[in-house]
Design an enzyme around this catalytic site. Structure first.
Site, PDB file in Angstrom:
ATOM      1  N   SER A 119       0.830  -1.208   0.000  1.00 11.24           N
ATOM      2  CA  SER A 119       0.000   0.000   0.000  1.00 11.24           C
ATOM      3  C   SER A 119       0.862   1.255   0.000  1.00 11.24           C
ATOM      4  O   SER A 119       0.375   2.359   0.236  1.00 11.24           O
ATOM      5  CB  SER A 119      -0.954   0.007   1.205  1.00 11.24           C
ATOM      6  OG  SER A 119      -0.230  -0.039   2.415  1.00 11.24           O
ATOM      7  N   ASN A 136      -2.404  -3.957  12.718  1.00  6.81           N
ATOM      8  CA  ASN A 136      -3.864  -3.844  12.591  1.00  6.81           C
ATOM      9  C   ASN A 136      -4.423  -2.677  13.402  1.00  6.81           C
ATOM     10  O   ASN A 136      -5.210  -1.867  12.898  1.00  6.81           O
ATOM     11  CB  ASN A 136      -4.540  -5.150  13.008  1.00  6.81           C
ATOM     12  CG  ASN A 136      -4.110  -6.321  12.139  1.00  6.81           C
ATOM     13  OD1 ASN A 136      -3.480  -6.117  11.098  1.00  6.81           O
ATOM     14  ND2 ASN A 136      -4.420  -7.525  12.561  1.00  6.81           N
ATOM     15  N   THR A 187     -41.124  23.906 -10.181  1.00  6.32           N
ATOM     16  CA  THR A 187     -41.289  22.488  -9.830  1.00  6.32           C
ATOM     17  C   THR A 187     -41.381  21.759 -11.159  1.00  6.32           C
ATOM     18  O   THR A 187     -41.882  22.314 -12.145  1.00  6.32           O
ATOM     19  CB  THR A 187     -42.557  22.223  -9.000  1.00  6.32           C
ATOM     20  OG1 THR A 187     -43.698  22.600  -9.772  1.00  6.32           O
ATOM     21  CG2 THR A 187     -42.553  23.013  -7.687  1.00  6.32           C
ATOM     22  N   HIS A 188     -40.869  20.551 -11.194  1.00  2.00           N
ATOM     23  CA  HIS A 188     -40.795  19.784 -12.451  1.00  2.00           C
ATOM     24  C   HIS A 188     -40.088  20.589 -13.546  1.00  2.00           C
ATOM     25  O   HIS A 188     -40.362  20.415 -14.725  1.00  2.00           O
ATOM     26  CB  HIS A 188     -42.183  19.370 -12.939  1.00  2.00           C
ATOM     27  CG  HIS A 188     -43.042  18.773 -11.866  1.00  2.00           C
ATOM     28  ND1 HIS A 188     -43.019  17.444 -11.542  1.00  2.00           N
ATOM     29  CD2 HIS A 188     -43.925  19.357 -11.003  1.00  2.00           C
ATOM     30  CE1 HIS A 188     -43.863  17.214 -10.546  1.00  2.00           C
ATOM     31  NE2 HIS A 188     -44.414  18.358 -10.185  1.00  2.00           N
ATOM     32  N   SER A 212     -15.548  27.842 -25.242  1.00  8.52           N
ATOM     33  CA  SER A 212     -15.438  26.788 -26.235  1.00  8.52           C
ATOM     34  C   SER A 212     -14.194  27.020 -27.065  1.00  8.52           C
ATOM     35  O   SER A 212     -13.803  28.158 -27.327  1.00  8.52           O
ATOM     36  CB  SER A 212     -16.675  26.809 -27.138  1.00  8.52           C
ATOM     37  OG  SER A 212     -16.411  26.126 -28.346  1.00  8.52           O
ATOM     38  N   ASN A 217     -19.428  29.108 -20.672  1.00  4.46           N
ATOM     39  CA  ASN A 217     -20.102  27.937 -20.100  1.00  4.46           C
ATOM     40  C   ASN A 217     -19.811  27.805 -18.604  1.00  4.46           C
ATOM     41  O   ASN A 217     -18.695  28.072 -18.165  1.00  4.46           O
ATOM     42  CB  ASN A 217     -19.613  26.666 -20.810  1.00  4.46           C
ATOM     43  CG  ASN A 217     -19.861  26.717 -22.308  1.00  4.46           C
ATOM     44  OD1 ASN A 217     -20.897  27.202 -22.759  1.00  4.46           O
ATOM     45  ND2 ASN A 217     -18.897  26.225 -23.073  1.00  4.46           N
ATOM     46  N   TYR A 229      -9.118  -8.874  11.420  1.00  2.00           N
ATOM     47  CA  TYR A 229      -8.513  -8.159  10.298  1.00  2.00           C
ATOM     48  C   TYR A 229      -8.433  -9.031   9.045  1.00  2.00           C
ATOM     49  O   TYR A 229      -8.087 -10.207   9.105  1.00  2.00           O
ATOM     50  CB  TYR A 229      -7.101  -7.671  10.670  1.00  2.00           C
ATOM     51  CG  TYR A 229      -6.449  -6.911   9.531  1.00  2.00           C
ATOM     52  CD1 TYR A 229      -6.636  -5.546   9.397  1.00  2.00           C
ATOM     53  CD2 TYR A 229      -5.697  -7.577   8.565  1.00  2.00           C
ATOM     54  CE1 TYR A 229      -6.071  -4.844   8.335  1.00  2.00           C
ATOM     55  CE2 TYR A 229      -5.134  -6.888   7.496  1.00  2.00           C
ATOM     56  CZ  TYR A 229      -5.318  -5.521   7.386  1.00  2.00           C
ATOM     57  OH  TYR A 229      -4.772  -4.848   6.339  1.00  2.00           O
ATOM     58  N   GLN A 280      -7.176  -2.960   3.471  1.00  2.00           N
ATOM     59  CA  GLN A 280      -6.190  -2.061   2.865  1.00  2.00           C
ATOM     60  C   GLN A 280      -6.790  -1.315   1.676  1.00  2.00           C
ATOM     61  O   GLN A 280      -6.460  -0.161   1.425  1.00  2.00           O
ATOM     62  CB  GLN A 280      -4.965  -2.868   2.446  1.00  2.00           C
ATOM     63  CG  GLN A 280      -3.876  -2.063   1.775  1.00  2.00           C
ATOM     64  CD  GLN A 280      -2.586  -2.853   1.685  1.00  2.00           C
ATOM     65  OE1 GLN A 280      -1.952  -3.125   2.685  1.00  2.00           O
ATOM     66  NE2 GLN A 280      -2.208  -3.238   0.476  1.00  2.00           N
TER      67      GLN A 280
HETATM   68  N1  ARG Z   1      -1.270  -1.694   4.996  1.00  2.00           N
HETATM   69  C1  ARG Z   1      -2.174  -2.506   5.779  1.00  2.00           C
HETATM   70  C2  ARG Z   1      -3.596  -1.896   5.740  1.00  2.00           C
HETATM   71  O1  ARG Z   1      -3.747  -0.833   5.258  1.00  2.00           O
HETATM   72  C3  ARG Z   1      -1.665  -2.582   7.152  1.00  2.00           C
HETATM   73  C4  ARG Z   1      -2.164  -3.731   7.962  1.00  2.00           C
HETATM   74  C5  ARG Z   1      -1.504  -4.986   7.621  1.00  2.00           C
HETATM   75  N2  ARG Z   1      -1.926  -6.010   8.511  1.00  2.00           N
HETATM   76  C6  ARG Z   1      -1.839  -7.316   8.232  1.00  2.00           C
HETATM   77  N3  ARG Z   1      -2.289  -8.154   9.107  1.00  2.00           N
HETATM   78  N4  ARG Z   1      -1.283  -7.732   7.138  1.00  2.00           N
HETATM   79  O2  ARG Z   1      -4.543  -2.488   6.172  1.00  2.00           O
END
Ligand code: ARG
Length: 503
Positions: free
Chosen positions: A46, A129, A174-175, A294, A302, A334, A339
């Site tokens: 991520s 987590n 209205t409408h 335009s 516009n 979790y 993610q």
């Molecule tokens: N990047 C992860 C998320 O956004 C972090 C948590 C990862 N936890 C795990 N048990 N793999 O959720």
């Protein structure tokens, strides 16, 4: 703990600081060799999205380490070493982080790289987590306050329009058909009222986001004597999310925030559509700053910005759909699906805040051509309801009055037509039923508006009365936002002060 699940780390082998050791490459801190990453490495990561929670993670790390030292879980010296490394990580910036599955892992790796295995103590008594859940809430608070401030700016701009245009008569629809004359002010306050409730929804979402999951660990708490209230306090949260599984695995706070943002976007899309329509009819002149032209038709101006504001509802509702679908049916505790949930919230926050800021600017700078509006205000016999009201007020059953005016609408929609219709329906002349002066007044759009002075009506007096409450409401919400900002700034300063005691 099962190998590779770095999120259970604190429970056992990190307790002495050795479990999260490094071989110096840094890359093995959390993952170990079994999990060095393969073809799915970037899919798992991520990192691309985590820049947004870099500052949050540093704050969460600091609060956690301060608490660990206060509780005697790590020594003050070790805490000082880790906090010193975190300062260096912050100074180097997000882009200098080593590779990692996410920002949490990368920061931990950077700390261990700098100070050696003692850095592994940072992850004692927590999990990624509870860590990521805390980071998301920490960052979301700011995003929600930004969104609320944008909405407040729009509400302020609408209130200013209402103050300036209380007497500016315009057609109401209205409408999308001409219905009754109203005023620009009354139109503006109609959106302010909805946005005031949207603000309340955002503030509610803020309250429920503003609780700390930290210390819940992976989902089942920890054997260490953590002080969850302390870390919550250091991070400026109002309290803790008590149940450790709820803390680590729930994202209902994101759903609520995105729902509130979606409501803003839906309200804004209606306002934008009105402005686009009004611009088409020459009822409003959108400032050049908020218009486009335009590439081929030189005469065009516009209202593009308002069209984009209208389209933003698609971003927000798409984010809501994506988020809700991601969360639906997830088992406890979790799951990595979470993610991919987070990004939907950032999309909604960014697009809605930006759109609302632009809408506020467009509303604040627009011109309302009073003459054109008043000329159009009576179109389509929009005064018909007022004429029927005048007949009913003189004693005719409203249904009979309705019939007379409907007939008059077909016969010219003026005083003579009403007279002729009255004779046809009742057999009596208009003057035998009502003072014709009153009917003539009701046929005048400005008079028609002035007469609708019931609470919340468009009569200038009623609008001015409503405006006082509107200003008070905006001020109260502004004060609520300022109080939250101050609480966050205080927490930021006090955490910095605690950290400074170590390094
Ligand atoms: N990047 C992860 C998320 O956004 C972090 C948590 C990862 N936890 C795990 N048990 N793999 O959720």
């Amino acid at each position: 703990m099962s190998e590779g699940e770095g999120d259970d780390a604190g429970d056992a082998d990190s307790a002495d600081g050795s479990g999260a050791g490094t071989d110096g490459s840094g890359d093995t801190v959390v993952r170990r060799d079994r999990f060095s990453g393969g073809p799915a490495r970037s899919f798992l990561s991520s990192m691309d999205a985590d820049d947004r929670i870099f500052a949050a993670d540093l704050a969460v790390d600091r609060a956690h380490v301060v608490m660990l030292a206060e509780q005697g879980i790590v020594s003050e010296d070790d805490a000082a070493t880790i906090l010193g490394a975190l300062a260096d990580v912050e100074a180097a910036g997000f882009d200098a982080l080593p590779e990692g599955e996410d920002v949490h892992e990368a920061i931990e790796t950077a700390v261990v790289d700098e100070v050696g295995s003692v850095g592994g103590k940072m992850h004692t008594a927590r999990s990624r987590n509870d860590e990521v859940a805390t980071c998301i809430r920490y960052r979301l608070r700011e995003d929600l306050l930004d969104a609320i401030e944008a909405v407040l700016a729009l509400r302020g701009a609408l209130a200013d329009v209402a103050a300036a245009e209380a007497e500016t008569v315009m057609p109401g629809f209205t409408h999308l058909q001409p219905a009754q004359p109203t005023t620009v002010a009354h139109w503006a306050l109609s959106y302010e009222g909805t946005l005031a409730r949207d603000t309340g929804r955002l503030l509610d979402a803020y309250d429920r986001a503003n609780e700390s999951p930290l210390g819940g660990a992976a989902f089942a708490g920890t054997t260490f004597d953590v002080d969850r209230e302390r870390t919550a306090d250091l991070l400026g949260f109002d309290g803790v999310v008590t149940n450790a599984t709820d803390a680590a695995a729930s994202r209902d706070f994101l759903l609520e925030a995105v729902a509130a943002l979606s409501s803003v976007a839906v309200t804004g899309s209606g306002l934008a559509e009105d402005v686009v329509f009004f611009a088409n009819r020459g009822f409003v002149d959108v400032s050049d700053d908020y218009a486009s032209t335009s590439s081929i038709m030189p005469q065009k101006k516009n209202p593009d910005t308002m069209e984009l504001v209208r389209a933003t509802a698609g971003d927000a509702l798409g984010a809501y759909q994506g988020l809700a679908t991601t969360l639906k049916g997830l088992p406890r505790a979790y799951n990595r699906d979470l993610q991919r949930a987070t990004g939907h919230a950032w999309t909604a926050a960014d697009s809605v805040t930006q759109a609302v800021e632009v809408a506020a600017g467009a509303v604040a700078t627009a011109d309302w051509p009073a003459e054109a509006l008043e000329a159009a205000a009576g179109e389509g016999f929009s005064t018909a309801t007022g004429v029927a009201d005048a007949l009913a007020a003189a004693g005719l059953p409203f249904r009979t009055a309705h019939e007379i005016v409907a007939l008059a609408a077909e016969q010219g929609a003026d005083l003579e037509a009403v007279d002729a219709a009255a004779q046809e329906v009742t057999g009596e002349s208009l003057s035998a039923l009502v003072d014709p002066e009153l009917v003539a007044a009701a046929l005048d759009p400005a008079e028609s508006v002035a007469q609708r002075d019931s609470t919340g009506g468009p009569a200038p007096g009623a609008v001015r009365e409503a405006l006082g409450d509107v200003r008070d409401g905006v001020d109260a919400d502004q004060a609520a936002v300022a109080a939250e900002r101050e609480a966050l700034a205080d927490a930021h300063d006090s955490l910095a002060g605690e950290v400074a005691d170590y390094v």
